[in-house]
Scaffold this motif. Structure first.
Motif, PDB file in Angstrom:
ATOM      1  N   GLN A  86      -8.455  -7.670  -4.044  1.00  0.00           N
ATOM      2  CA  GLN A  86      -8.110  -6.274  -4.321  1.00  0.00           C
ATOM      3  C   GLN A  86      -7.299  -6.206  -5.608  1.00  0.00           C
ATOM      4  OE1 GLN A  86      -8.661  -3.113  -2.735  1.00  0.00           O
ATOM      5  NE2 GLN A  86      -7.737  -2.481  -4.673  1.00  0.00           N
ATOM      6  N   LYS A  87      -7.753  -5.371  -6.534  1.00  0.00           N
ATOM      7  CA  LYS A  87      -6.988  -5.143  -7.761  1.00  0.00           C
ATOM      8  C   LYS A  87      -5.877  -4.137  -7.502  1.00  0.00           C
ATOM      9  CE  LYS A  87     -10.021  -5.922 -11.763  1.00  0.00           C
ATOM     10  NZ  LYS A  87     -10.598  -5.243 -12.947  1.00  0.00           N
ATOM     11  N   ASN A  88      -4.706  -4.397  -8.080  1.00  0.00           N
ATOM     12  CA  ASN A  88      -3.620  -3.423  -8.112  1.00  0.00           C
ATOM     13  C   ASN A  88      -3.573  -2.859  -9.529  1.00  0.00           C
ATOM     14  OD1 ASN A  88      -1.435  -3.623  -5.572  1.00  0.00           O
ATOM     15  ND2 ASN A  88      -2.828  -5.365  -5.781  1.00  0.00           N
ATOM     16  N   LEU A  89      -3.979  -1.605  -9.660  1.00  0.00           N
ATOM     17  CA  LEU A  89      -4.078  -0.984 -10.984  1.00  0.00           C
ATOM     18  C   LEU A  89      -2.910  -0.061 -11.289  1.00  0.00           C
ATOM     19  CD1 LEU A  89      -7.889  -0.129 -10.904  1.00  0.00           C
ATOM     20  CD2 LEU A  89      -6.762  -2.121 -11.921  1.00  0.00           C
ATOM     21  N   ARG A  90      -2.119   0.255 -10.267  1.00  0.00           N
ATOM     22  CA  ARG A  90      -0.983   1.156 -10.453  1.00  0.00           C
ATOM     23  C   ARG A  90       0.260   0.578  -9.798  1.00  0.00           C
ATOM     24  NH1 ARG A  90      -5.443   3.878 -10.399  1.00  0.00           N
ATOM     25  NH2 ARG A  90      -5.796   3.321  -8.233  1.00  0.00           N
ATOM     26  N   LEU A  91       1.405   1.060 -10.253  1.00  0.00           N
ATOM     27  CA  LEU A  91       2.687   0.678  -9.666  1.00  0.00           C
ATOM     28  C   LEU A  91       3.454   1.943  -9.314  1.00  0.00           C
ATOM     29  CD1 LEU A  91       4.963  -1.421  -9.046  1.00  0.00           C
ATOM     30  CD2 LEU A  91       5.747  -1.052 -11.394  1.00  0.00           C
ATOM     31  N   LYS A  92       3.920   2.010  -8.082  1.00  0.00           N
ATOM     32  CA  LYS A  92       4.746   3.127  -7.647  1.00  0.00           C
ATOM     33  C   LYS A  92       6.064   2.560  -7.155  1.00  0.00           C
ATOM     34  CE  LYS A  92       4.798   7.187  -4.606  1.00  0.00           C
ATOM     35  NZ  LYS A  92       3.987   8.031  -3.686  1.00  0.00           N
ATOM     36  N   PRO A 207      -1.864   2.530   3.319  1.00  0.00           N
ATOM     37  CA  PRO A 207      -1.615   3.986   3.400  1.00  0.00           C
ATOM     38  C   PRO A 207      -2.220   4.734   2.212  1.00  0.00           C
ATOM     39  CG  PRO A 207       0.332   2.882   2.568  1.00  0.00           C
ATOM     40  CD  PRO A 207      -0.676   1.809   2.824  1.00  0.00           C
ATOM     41  N   THR A 208      -3.516   4.906   2.224  1.00  0.00           N
ATOM     42  CA  THR A 208      -4.210   5.524   1.087  1.00  0.00           C
ATOM     43  C   THR A 208      -3.675   6.924   0.789  1.00  0.00           C
ATOM     44  OG1 THR A 208      -6.200   4.284   1.657  1.00  0.00           O
ATOM     45  CG2 THR A 208      -6.468   6.139   0.153  1.00  0.00           C
ATOM     46  N   ASP A 209      -3.386   7.697   1.816  1.00  0.00           N
ATOM     47  CA  ASP A 209      -2.932   9.071   1.608  1.00  0.00           C
ATOM     48  C   ASP A 209      -1.620   9.120   0.831  1.00  0.00           C
ATOM     49  OD1 ASP A 209      -5.105   9.998   2.963  1.00  0.00           O
ATOM     50  OD2 ASP A 209      -4.058  10.341   4.861  1.00  0.00           O
ATOM     51  N   TYR A 210      -0.791   8.103   1.008  1.00  0.00           N
ATOM     52  CA  TYR A 210       0.514   8.109   0.337  1.00  0.00           C
ATOM     53  C   TYR A 210       0.482   7.412  -1.027  1.00  0.00           C
ATOM     54  CZ  TYR A 210       5.539   7.794  -0.412  1.00  0.00           C
ATOM     55  OH  TYR A 210       6.803   7.912  -0.938  1.00  0.00           O
ATOM     56  N   LEU A 211      -0.277   6.328  -1.127  1.00  0.00           N
ATOM     57  CA  LEU A 211      -0.244   5.534  -2.352  1.00  0.00           C
ATOM     58  C   LEU A 211      -1.465   5.728  -3.242  1.00  0.00           C
ATOM     59  CD1 LEU A 211       1.151   2.099  -1.057  1.00  0.00           C
ATOM     60  CD2 LEU A 211       2.406   3.975  -2.140  1.00  0.00           C
ATOM     61  N   GLY A 212      -2.529   6.321  -2.711  1.00  0.00           N
ATOM     62  CA  GLY A 212      -3.763   6.308  -3.469  1.00  0.00           C
ATOM     63  C   GLY A 212      -4.358   4.910  -3.372  1.00  0.00           C
ATOM     64  N   SER A 213      -5.423   4.636  -4.119  1.00  0.00           N
ATOM     65  CA  SER A 213      -6.065   3.324  -4.018  1.00  0.00           C
ATOM     66  C   SER A 213      -5.451   2.341  -5.011  1.00  0.00           C
ATOM     67  CB  SER A 213      -7.567   3.456  -4.285  1.00  0.00           C
ATOM     68  OG  SER A 213      -7.789   3.947  -5.595  1.00  0.00           O
ATOM     69  N   GLY A 214      -5.453   1.072  -4.638  1.00  0.00           N
ATOM     70  CA  GLY A 214      -5.057  -0.005  -5.548  1.00  0.00           C
ATOM     71  C   GLY A 214      -3.675   0.132  -6.148  1.00  0.00           C
ATOM     72  N   THR A 215      -2.677   0.427  -5.338  1.00  0.00           N
ATOM     73  CA  THR A 215      -1.316   0.642  -5.846  1.00  0.00           C
ATOM     74  C   THR A 215      -0.343  -0.369  -5.252  1.00  0.00           C
ATOM     75  OG1 THR A 215      -1.696   3.016  -6.096  1.00  0.00           O
ATOM     76  CG2 THR A 215       0.602   2.284  -6.018  1.00  0.00           C
ATOM     77  N   ALA A 216       0.423  -1.007  -6.127  1.00  0.00           N
ATOM     78  CA  ALA A 216       1.520  -1.863  -5.685  1.00  0.00           C
ATOM     79  C   ALA A 216       2.766  -0.990  -5.544  1.00  0.00           C
ATOM     80  CB  ALA A 216       1.770  -2.972  -6.700  1.00  0.00           C
ATOM     81  N   TYR A 217       3.447  -1.134  -4.421  1.00  0.00           N
ATOM     82  CA  TYR A 217       4.575  -0.252  -4.091  1.00  0.00           C
ATOM     83  C   TYR A 217       5.870  -1.061  -4.003  1.00  0.00           C
ATOM     84  CZ  TYR A 217       7.517   2.835  -1.194  1.00  0.00           C
ATOM     85  OH  TYR A 217       8.532   3.598  -0.695  1.00  0.00           O
ATOM     86  N   ILE A 218       6.919  -0.551  -4.637  1.00  0.00           N
ATOM     87  CA  ILE A 218       8.244  -1.165  -4.560  1.00  0.00           C
ATOM     88  C   ILE A 218       9.234  -0.099  -4.109  1.00  0.00           C
ATOM     89  CG2 ILE A 218      10.099  -2.326  -5.817  1.00  0.00           C
ATOM     90  CD1 ILE A 218       8.042  -3.371  -7.768  1.00  0.00           C
ATOM     91  N   ASN A 219      10.054  -0.442  -3.136  1.00  0.00           N
ATOM     92  CA  ASN A 219      11.061   0.490  -2.645  1.00  0.00           C
ATOM     93  C   ASN A 219      12.414  -0.210  -2.645  1.00  0.00           C
ATOM     94  OD1 ASN A 219      12.280   2.738  -1.541  1.00  0.00           O
ATOM     95  ND2 ASN A 219      11.637   2.308   0.555  1.00  0.00           N
ATOM     96  N   PHE A 220      13.326   0.270  -3.482  1.00  0.00           N
ATOM     97  CA  PHE A 220      14.686  -0.262  -3.515  1.00  0.00           C
ATOM     98  C   PHE A 220      15.490   0.437  -2.420  1.00  0.00           C
ATOM     99  CE2 PHE A 220      12.990  -0.677  -7.792  1.00  0.00           C
ATOM    100  CZ  PHE A 220      13.237  -2.013  -8.056  1.00  0.00           C
ATOM    101  N   CYS A 228       5.343  -4.333  -1.990  1.00  0.00           N
ATOM    102  CA  CYS A 228       4.143  -4.163  -1.168  1.00  0.00           C
ATOM    103  C   CYS A 228       2.898  -3.998  -2.045  1.00  0.00           C
ATOM    104  CB  CYS A 228       4.284  -2.945  -0.265  1.00  0.00           C
ATOM    105  SG  CYS A 228       5.852  -2.830   0.619  1.00  0.00           S
ATOM    106  N   PRO A 229       2.210  -5.063  -2.395  1.00  0.00           N
ATOM    107  CA  PRO A 229       0.967  -4.929  -3.156  1.00  0.00           C
ATOM    108  C   PRO A 229      -0.198  -4.527  -2.257  1.00  0.00           C
ATOM    109  CG  PRO A 229       1.447  -7.235  -2.756  1.00  0.00           C
ATOM    110  CD  PRO A 229       2.624  -6.469  -2.229  1.00  0.00           C
ATOM    111  N   ALA A 230      -1.160  -3.837  -2.837  1.00  0.00           N
ATOM    112  CA  ALA A 230      -2.400  -3.541  -2.134  1.00  0.00           C
ATOM    113  C   ALA A 230      -3.142  -4.845  -1.904  1.00  0.00           C
ATOM    114  CB  ALA A 230      -3.258  -2.580  -2.953  1.00  0.00           C
ATOM    115  N   CYS A 231      -3.629  -5.027  -0.689  1.00  0.00           N
ATOM    116  CA  CYS A 231      -4.262  -6.279  -0.283  1.00  0.00           C
ATOM    117  C   CYS A 231      -5.726  -6.023   0.058  1.00  0.00           C
ATOM    118  CB  CYS A 231      -3.500  -6.861   0.910  1.00  0.00           C
ATOM    119  SG  CYS A 231      -4.089  -8.456   1.481  1.00  0.00           S
ATOM    120  N   TYR A 232      -6.524  -7.072   0.004  1.00  0.00           N
ATOM    121  CA  TYR A 232      -7.927  -6.983   0.381  1.00  0.00           C
ATOM    122  C   TYR A 232      -8.045  -6.631   1.874  1.00  0.00           C
ATOM    123  CZ  TYR A 232      -6.563 -11.645   1.902  1.00  0.00           C
ATOM    124  OH  TYR A 232      -5.892 -12.687   2.483  1.00  0.00           O
ATOM    125  N   GLY A 233      -9.230  -6.182   2.241  1.00  0.00           N
ATOM    126  CA  GLY A 233      -9.478  -5.843   3.638  1.00  0.00           C
ATOM    127  C   GLY A 233      -8.842  -4.551   4.076  1.00  0.00           C
ATOM    128  N   GLY A 234      -8.517  -3.677   3.120  1.00  0.00           N
ATOM    129  CA  GLY A 234      -7.911  -2.396   3.470  1.00  0.00           C
ATOM    130  C   GLY A 234      -6.514  -2.515   4.027  1.00  0.00           C
TER     131      GLY A 234
END
Length: 421
Positions: A86-92, A207-220, A228-234
């Motif tokens: 799975q590619k991570n194309l965005r960062l949130k 969580p596609t509804d919250y992050l969109g597709s292919g998004t790596a998420y960081i929460n301080f 939390c990177p997007a991983c293969y297999g949904g």
């Protein structure tokens, strides 16, 4: 299970008489890549792996552009391989559940940040290498010592379910990870950059509804951060930061209480998603975070590479990428040396040359990795101020240049690494 296609009844006889040019201990990405390069160039190569199945051991799965190009140069183009990825194309990024930044990653067209199934990748790489007659793969074989002749390593000793064995070779390479047996047996000294965190890894439906597709998420969050990177297999790969050595206390809380602590740190939509998927969470794995480097990578005819020589922490997803680049540099030296029947003294000089070529990149990236985990965990006030005001600071040219320099270093590496043989 992958193996060397040998009748178990003949296993002990085979390995006691086997003689290779190179014996590689550890079939992670670096070891598997080096074995492929060497065997494809006619170098008689043994690859020894303690696990009988690649899925039996936790392995990092993040591949940056530097690793993507390294694999591609060897002949493994991830874009053309039918393996889970799975590619991570965005960062949130969010600060205590409040929006901080949402951006496109700048290297999406150059391999991107990928989360790749390591069991699938390794099985693919080893299966392709098995086409070469000069290659032997020994799975389920645990190395426990070095075999010496006149104070020089000439092989390794080990055991499998079929008994004890020895595999001999002119060149012995330890690609056997952060808990390297060869490093311990050689008593190579480590420079240890003490880490104060461990990471609890687990997977949960994405969580596609919250992050969109292919998004790596960081929460301080209050006591650290979660990555939390997007991983293969949904799935979403969640890395939950805890204070080093405290997982026992976390486990004592019980799963429900531990899970509630995570939910408190998430924004409401993500918290709701986690709660709805509670029964689909994968088994948790605790990574003992380390950052260290051998003072010397070789001794007595053995050279260490990858995490065995330089253990990396998870910052920037560097472990696999650096191991792959180690493999390429090592192959550039070893293939011509073995073709020219290099002497032991020449091989020792080559080991030193490999270390000298790789050390600037390893040192630079470890210097980058040393700071964030401690600063984030301790909630350094200056760093927290920078994070909270990152959108404003991003308007400053010097700030943008500094961030770009760090991002490029982690994405592409420091030195040029090109397969030349």
């Amino acid at each position: 299970m992958l193996n060397c296609a040998v009748d178990p009844a003949q296993f002990e006889e085979l390995v006691l008489t086997a003689m290779y040019d190179v014996v590689i201990c550890g079939a992670g990405p670096g070891g598997a890549a080096l074995a492929n390069i060497l065997a494809s160039r006619g170098v008689k190569t043994a690859l020894v792996e303690k696990q009988s199945n690649f899925s039996n051991e936790f392995r990092g799965e993040g591949i940056m552009p530097s690793g993507f190009y390294a694999l591609k140069s060897i002949g493994f183009n991830l874009d053309e391989m039918d393996i889970p990825q799975q590619k991570n194309l965005r960062l949130k990024a969010e600060f205590r559940a409040k929006k901080l930044v949402s951006i496109e990653l700048p290297f999406g067209d150059e391999g991107g940040l990928r989360w790749v199934s390591q069991p699938a990748l390794l099985e693919y790489m080893v299966s392709k290498t098995e086409q070469f007659e000069c290659f032997g793969f020994y799975s389920g074989c645990r190395i426990f010592d070095v075999l010496y002749d006149k104070n020089r390593a000439i092989g390794v000793k080990g055991e499998s379910k079929d008994g004890a064995f020895e595999i001999k070779g002119r060149v012995i390479i330890g690609f056997d990870g952060r808990s390297s047996t060869l490093r311990k047996k050689l008593k190579l000294r480590l420079k240890d950059f003490k880490q104060i965190i461990d990471i609890v890894w687990f997977k949960i439906p994405y969580p596609t509804d919250y992050l969109g597709s292919g998004t790596a998420y960081i929460n301080f969050v209050k006591d650290g951060f979660m990555v939390c990177p997007a991983c293969y297999g949904g799935m979403l790969q969640v890395g939950w930061i805890i204070t080093k050595g405290t997982f026992g206390k976390v486990r004592e809380l019980g799963f429900d209480n531990w899970f509630e602590e995570i939910l408190k740190a998430c924004p409401d939509p993500l918290s709701d998603h986690f709660r709805s998927c509670k029964d689909q969470i994968s088994e948790r794995f605790v990574l003992n975070v380390g950052l260290s480097r051998c003072e010397s990578w070789s001794k007595d005819g053995v050279i260490l590479l990858g995490d065995a020589a330089h253990t990396m922490n998870p910052v920037g997803g560097q472990g696999i990428n650096l191991a792959l680049r180690d493999a390429i540099v090592a192959a550039n030296y070893l293939v011509p040396a073995l073709r020219n029947y290099a002497s032991n003294e020449e091989l020792d000089n080559i080991y030193s040359a490999i270390e000298r070529e790789r050390l600037p990149e390893i040192r630079t990236i470890q210097n980058i990795q040393r700071r964030p985990t401690t600063a984030f965990k301790k909630q350094n006030p200056i760093l927290m101020w920078i994070i909270k005001n990152s959108r404003l600071l991003a308007r400053l040219p010097l700030f943008r240049v500094a961030l770009k320099r760090i991002a490029n270093t982690l994405a592409y590496g420091v030195t040029e690494v090109r397969l030349k043989v």
